[in-house]
Design an enzyme around this catalytic site. Structure first.
Site, PDB file in Angstrom:
ATOM      1  CB  THR A 205      -0.844   0.013   1.299  1.00  0.00           C
ATOM      2  OG1 THR A 205      -1.500  -1.237   1.439  1.00  0.00           O
ATOM      3  CG2 THR A 205      -1.884   1.105   1.297  1.00  0.00           C
ATOM      4  NE  ARG A 233      -8.325  -8.346   1.046  1.00  0.00           N
ATOM      5  CZ  ARG A 233      -7.263  -7.580   1.231  1.00  0.00           C
ATOM      6  NH1 ARG A 233      -6.757  -6.879   0.230  1.00  0.00           N
ATOM      7  NH2 ARG A 233      -6.687  -7.517   2.410  1.00  0.00           N
ATOM      8  N   GLY A 235     -10.024  -4.599   1.080  1.00  0.00           N
ATOM      9  CA  GLY A 235      -9.141  -4.529   2.248  1.00  0.00           C
ATOM     10  C   GLY A 235      -9.405  -3.281   3.068  1.00  0.00           C
ATOM     11  CG  ASP A 236      -6.310  -1.865   5.756  1.00  0.00           C
ATOM     12  OD1 ASP A 236      -5.877  -2.468   4.752  1.00  0.00           O
ATOM     13  OD2 ASP A 236      -5.581  -1.176   6.487  1.00  0.00           O
ATOM     14  CB  THR A 255       0.808  -0.356   4.758  1.00  0.00           C
ATOM     15  OG1 THR A 255       1.272  -1.446   3.948  1.00  0.00           O
ATOM     16  CG2 THR A 255       1.920   0.012   5.726  1.00  0.00           C
ATOM     17  N   GLY A 256      -0.716  -3.214   5.561  1.00  0.00           N
ATOM     18  CA  GLY A 256      -0.506  -4.510   6.194  1.00  0.00           C
ATOM     19  C   GLY A 256      -1.608  -5.476   5.839  1.00  0.00           C
ATOM     20  N   GLY A 258      -4.767  -6.402   5.698  1.00  0.00           N
ATOM     21  CA  GLY A 258      -5.950  -5.564   5.809  1.00  0.00           C
ATOM     22  C   GLY A 258      -7.073  -6.090   6.679  1.00  0.00           C
TER      23      GLY A 258
END
Lengths: 337, 337
Positions: A205, A233, A235-236, A255-256, A258
């Site tokens: 990200t 999907r 993510g965050d 970032t990671g 999610g």
């Protein structure tokens, strides 16, 4: 005589307070993704390319903030620089879905007004962060998805590209590797994701947060999501409160992995620990990233800045592309622990 | 002798604590949407139908909780009853998009594990809340969208229907009216949305929150979104932390003008005011719904229950379909202020 002295003192104090306000510093913090980033796996050329790309992003935002531009303008322009680089999983360098497409997510939030815009799963807008900004500024909505979001952004004048623009050989090979791994998986658990080397390839990200000369805060995040992702999907990154959040106290971009950031409502948790728990940015961010996140089984990092210019860049992975720059020129760009 | 007395006392305290734990009560709270719901606009038949539908939903969840079922099972089953009713904007009674489709969103969260599942823009699953549950239980993801989410849910055994299942004459006429209004709008501002009568037709959601005999909390929300919605708009219902959230202290499900709920990260804000600000559920929920939400220009309501069985059902609209039931049989079903 004493009255005149008092008056003079009040004047001096007022002028000093006024000029201090006008000279208030600004700070910009960025990330280009967290993961299993180890020095031993990095060539000197690749490392140099990353450092240069991060520096270019910081300089772009610095110029805007230096000229008195808003945090909102700065984080958007900064993220665009990273979106335009093939090095990061966002914009040009986005990873491929299971169907061999590039589906991009982005979000932006203005802490001063609590206005926000977000897009998920767009495929034809060169800079997804501009699409998020268009949703925020030019619609009555906060979040749009899929073809509808592409159409809206195009209508609002965001630069449209053929989906092939997002093709990079590196990412396409990443998809093939991910598919091979999935084919070799003996079960349908997330064993694949639990291998950090695989996860590193899966996620990534870019993001920027800033506080401007007027003390306004903003956050922006952009991502290509997850290599080999299926089923639409999300993510965050495009979720306000999870991957991206700003208010009048703090701005945060994550970032990671999610899914864990969504379950923890990561960014808002940090903001609320500061607002209601009177925790410092450092304590709140460390608690979430170094304790709560690994406790649930996730990993990743974030960048954050508060209204006083305090910076936090915690991560619980091996590395995170990150850096910050201040109005006084102080700058740091880092990759490893 | 005194030792024996002390031992007896400890035993009595232990037994009492144990039985208290086992006899712990449960509570279920539901909503069927907030809006311009005025008694003068309601026929006695329609009112009766709403009260009966809300009662049926409460009874369904009550039976599960009474039998020792989990809060998670209870909120899902309760929401399914409302999804199956044409009266609410969720499942069967979902409103139409601008393209004349029904795109449904839902989310579910287990407060005990912080696991969550969410779907946005699905079109072929009879009960969207079962799709959200499948995402939570059977995937490594939290949120899925569009066709991919439909495919995943079908693969996991969720009941598939032809999109025509979601056709109701009432909602289709609602779309025609919304389109006529939009055609008559002189500008592209959200003047239409700002008319509360129009907004009432645009929004609607169902939701349930519960605390079970073991003190576990869960929240579920389901919606057809917004009449005449375009551009793949996603509202707050499927956003973990905004329209739906549960942890070990509280469970919350929201309904209203979704964009404002996202900007406020509504549900998590309430949970965090309780956790870090030591506010009561009532104070935290009232602050958000009666002060922060109208201050930004939004409206709506929510239902919430905390681990001690305290219930909150605030709203800043004219009415909200709502009700609760407790293990001791205490029950209330309300529509107006």
């Amino acid at each position: 005589m004493r009255k005149i002295q008092m008056l003079a003192l009040v004047c001096i104090l007022a002028i000093s307070a006024f000029s201090q306000h006008n000279q208030k510093g600004f700070t910009l913090v960025i990330h280009g993704g967290a993961g299993t980033i180890l020095k031993k796996n990095m060539t000197p050329e690749r490392e140099k390319a990353y450092l240069a790309a991060l520096d270019s992003a910081l300089q772009t935002g610095y110029k805007i903030l230096e000229a008195g531009g808003s945090a909102l303008e700065a984080v958007q322009a900064t993220v665009m620089v990273m979106e335009n680089s093939p090095l990061f999983n966002a914009g040009k360098g986005a990873v491929f879905t299971n169907e061999g497409k590039n589906e991009l997510d982005a979000a932006i939030m203005d802490g001063f007004t609590l206005k926000a815009g977000s897009v998920a799963g767009i495929t034809t807008i060169k800079n997804p962060i501009t699409a998020a900004r268009a949703v925020m500024d030019k619609s009555e909505h906060v979040m749009m998805s899929g073809k509808g979001a592409d159409q809206f952004a195009a209508q609002q004048g965001c630069e449209v590209v053929d989906p092939s623009y997002f093709y990079t050989e590196d990412r396409f090979r990443g998809l093939q590797r991910a598919k091979e791994r999935d084919a070799n998986k003996v079960d349908s658990s997330n064993a694949g994701l639990r291998n950090p080397m695989h996860r590193d390839e899966k996620y990534g990200t870019v993001g920027a947060v800033a506080v401007d000369k007027q003390g306004r805060l903003a956050a922006a995040t952009s991502t290509g999501g997850m290599t080999n992702k299926k089923w639409g999907r999300i993510g965050d990154a495009p979720i306000i409160g999870s991957g991206t959040y700003a208010n009048q106290q703090v701005a945060i971009s994550c970032t990671g992995w999610g899914e864990y950031f969504i379950r923890l409502v990561m960014a808002k948790s940090i903001a609320d620990r500061m607002e209601f728990g009177k925790q410092s940015l450092k304590d709140a961010a460390n608690q979430l990233i170094m304790i709560e996140l690994p406790r649930l089984g996730g990993d990743g990092g974030l960048v954050a800045v508060d209204k006083n210019g305090n910076v936090a860049m915690p991560f619980c992975t091996e590395g995170m592309y990150r850096g910050y720059i201040r109005s006084n020129g102080q700058k740091e760009i880092l990759i490893y622990k």
